[in-house]
Design a protein around this motif. Structure first.
Motif, PDB file in Angstrom:
ATOM      1  N   ALA A  73      -0.775   4.218   0.830  1.00 50.00           N
ATOM      2  CA  ALA A  73      -1.663   3.047   0.892  1.00 50.00           C
ATOM      3  C   ALA A  73      -2.687   3.070  -0.232  1.00 50.00           C
ATOM      4  O   ALA A  73      -3.169   2.013  -0.669  1.00 50.00           O
ATOM      5  N   ARG A  74      -3.033   4.291  -0.702  1.00 50.57           N
ATOM      6  CA  ARG A  74      -4.018   4.409  -1.791  1.00 50.57           C
ATOM      7  C   ARG A  74      -3.376   4.348  -3.175  1.00 50.57           C
ATOM      8  O   ARG A  74      -4.059   4.365  -4.186  1.00 50.57           O
ATOM      9  N   THR A  75      -2.053   4.296  -3.238  1.00 42.29           N
ATOM     10  CA  THR A  75      -1.356   4.254  -4.530  1.00 42.29           C
ATOM     11  C   THR A  75      -1.602   2.908  -5.214  1.00 42.29           C
ATOM     12  O   THR A  75      -1.506   1.858  -4.571  1.00 42.29           O
ATOM     13  N   PRO A  76      -1.932   2.905  -6.512  1.00 45.67           N
ATOM     14  CA  PRO A  76      -2.181   1.634  -7.219  1.00 45.67           C
ATOM     15  C   PRO A  76      -0.981   0.687  -7.114  1.00 45.67           C
ATOM     16  O   PRO A  76       0.172   1.096  -7.284  1.00 45.67           O
ATOM     17  N   GLY A  77      -1.272  -0.555  -6.807  1.00 41.84           N
ATOM     18  CA  GLY A  77      -0.209  -1.564  -6.705  1.00 41.84           C
ATOM     19  C   GLY A  77       0.304  -1.766  -5.302  1.00 41.84           C
ATOM     20  O   GLY A  77       1.041  -2.724  -5.052  1.00 41.84           O
ATOM     21  N   VAL A  78      -0.055  -0.863  -4.361  1.00 36.48           N
ATOM     22  CA  VAL A  78       0.381  -1.015  -2.966  1.00 36.48           C
ATOM     23  C   VAL A  78      -0.659  -1.835  -2.218  1.00 36.48           C
ATOM     24  O   VAL A  78      -1.828  -1.467  -2.160  1.00 36.48           O
ATOM     25  N   THR A  79      -0.229  -2.959  -1.673  1.00 31.29           N
ATOM     26  CA  THR A  79      -1.167  -3.814  -0.919  1.00 31.29           C
ATOM     27  C   THR A  79      -1.108  -3.532   0.576  1.00 31.29           C
ATOM     28  O   THR A  79      -2.052  -3.836   1.295  1.00 31.29           O
ATOM     29  N   GLU A  80       0.001  -2.979   1.057  1.00 33.99           N
ATOM     30  CA  GLU A  80       0.087  -2.606   2.468  1.00 33.99           C
ATOM     31  C   GLU A  80       1.152  -1.528   2.642  1.00 33.99           C
ATOM     32  O   GLU A  80       2.219  -1.587   2.018  1.00 33.99           O
ATOM     33  N   ASP A 117       2.753  -6.638  -8.754  1.00 32.89           N
ATOM     34  CA  ASP A 117       3.472  -6.396 -10.013  1.00 32.89           C
ATOM     35  C   ASP A 117       3.034  -5.123 -10.722  1.00 32.89           C
ATOM     36  O   ASP A 117       3.723  -4.636 -11.621  1.00 32.89           O
ATOM     37  N   THR A 118       1.873  -4.588 -10.370  1.00 33.99           N
ATOM     38  CA  THR A 118       1.368  -3.396 -11.078  1.00 33.99           C
ATOM     39  C   THR A 118       1.912  -2.102 -10.474  1.00 33.99           C
ATOM     40  O   THR A 118       1.667  -1.022 -11.016  1.00 33.99           O
TER      41      THR A 118
END
Length: 344
Positions: free
Chosen positions: A81-88, A190-191
């Motif tokens: 969940a804390r990974t960049p680009g993950v919204t959920e 997209d990121t």
């Protein structure tokens, strides 16, 4: 096409036989394509319909990158969940159990999360319609009795109808093996870069995660290989037929060249002839295959859509034309002097 059509009429028997062979091959390819898609839908239908962009499985051992063996923890869910680009990031449980006499795939999700069916709430279950239960009925999953809050269509996994249950109910099942969940479903933007995920987790696009379902890998690989071989055989058969046909009509082609027919015209005419035979044969086979599939679709897994009918038909015609084009190259080598006895 003037010469091609005259030859089709004069050698009606040979071209009818060739058209019948192509029709049989087309029939096999269409039926095999429909079966492959039908089996895939029963193997990974629930995964295909999952409201997620990526799926993360544990990769802490050589055999853990499959839904059968993967196990993720609450800490894994938080890290993703804390990974960049993950919204959920949502925990997703996958196991098998029984509802009454029926074996089912039990899918666990937190109610009202992005991957859970809308009707899933604490104390309820959402079942695939093929299980034959209605909204308001009760089902017993493990030791828990749940009210059916809704039904869905096409949620199948490993050829079993799916039953969605709250994640805490899933964790109480013996089949869960004490895991927090089997996988993590990720909604991303997209990121997002899968390489940025923790190294002990294997993140795949939802479509690529189909290979982590055991039944899908075994079935799809075998059937796709057979379908590829059938298409290759089709191209070889068409090429062999037009090779023999070109050899037989070499004296006629030499005469035509001697009186001024250009090689380009003869090649186009012959390729048009091959296209007529291929379209007639492949079209007839596809129509019969589609009708057969529709007739048995209630008894066997069979999908009828453009990808299983029109797609194989066009591929068969394209490969057949390729085989015919390779065979018709002999026309360019026909010497007009042959017609005047130059070869002697």
């Amino acid at each position: 096409m003037f010469l091609a059509l005259r030859e089709l009429r004069s050698a009606r028997g040979r071209f009818t036989l060739m058209t019948a062979v192509i029709a049989l091959l087309s029939l096999l390819v269409v039926i095999l394509s429909g079966l492959t898609a039908g089996l895939a839908a029963q193997s990974v239908g629930a995964l295909e319909r999952l409201a997620a962009d990526h799926v993360a499985l544990s990769a802490r051992g050589p055999d853990q990158s499959s839904f059968d063996t993967s196990a993720v923890t609450a800490a894994d869910v938080e890290r993703l969940a804390r990974t960049p680009g993950v919204t959920e990031a949502d925990a997703w449980g996958v196991t098998t159990d029984r509802v009454g006499e029926d074996a089912v795939a039990v899918l666990g999700a937190v109610p009202h999360s992005s991957i859970a069916p809308e009707e899933l709430a604490p104390g309820t279950a959402v079942t695939d319609r093929s299980l034959g239960v209605a909204v308001g009925d009760t089902v017993r999953v493990g030791t828990t009795t749940l009210r059916v809050g809704g039904t869905v269509d096409g949620d199948m996994l490993n050829h079993l109808p799916a039953v969605w249950v709250p994640l805490d109910v899933w964790q109480s099942l013996a089949g869960s093996g004490g895991k927090t969940a089997t996988a993590v479903a990720l909604t991303t933007d997209d990121t997002f870069d899968p390489a940025a995920a923790p190294p002990d987790l294997q993140v795949q696009a939802r479509g690529d995660a189909r290979s982590a379902v055991g039944s899908y890998s075994a079935e799809n690989g075998s059937l796709t290989m057979i379908r590829g071989l059938l298409l290759a055989v089709s191209a070889l058969v068409v090429g062999a037929f037009f090779t023999v046909w070109t050899i037989q009509r070499t004296p006629d082609l030499a005469v035509l060249k001697a009186i001024g027919a250009r090689t380009g015209y003869l090649l186009r005419d012959s390729l048009g002839q091959a296209a007529v035979v291929l379209l007639a044969g492949a079209g007839a086979g596809a129509v019969v295959g589609t009708a057969s599939g529709l007739a048995v679709s209630s008894q066997v897994p069979f999908v009828v859509d453009a990808s299983t009918t029109l797609g194989p038909l066009l591929l068969l015609v394209a490969l057949g034309l390729l085989g015919a084009a390779a065979a018709l190259g002999r026309i360019a080598a026909v010497d007009p002097l042959t017609a005047l006895g130059g070869s002697r």
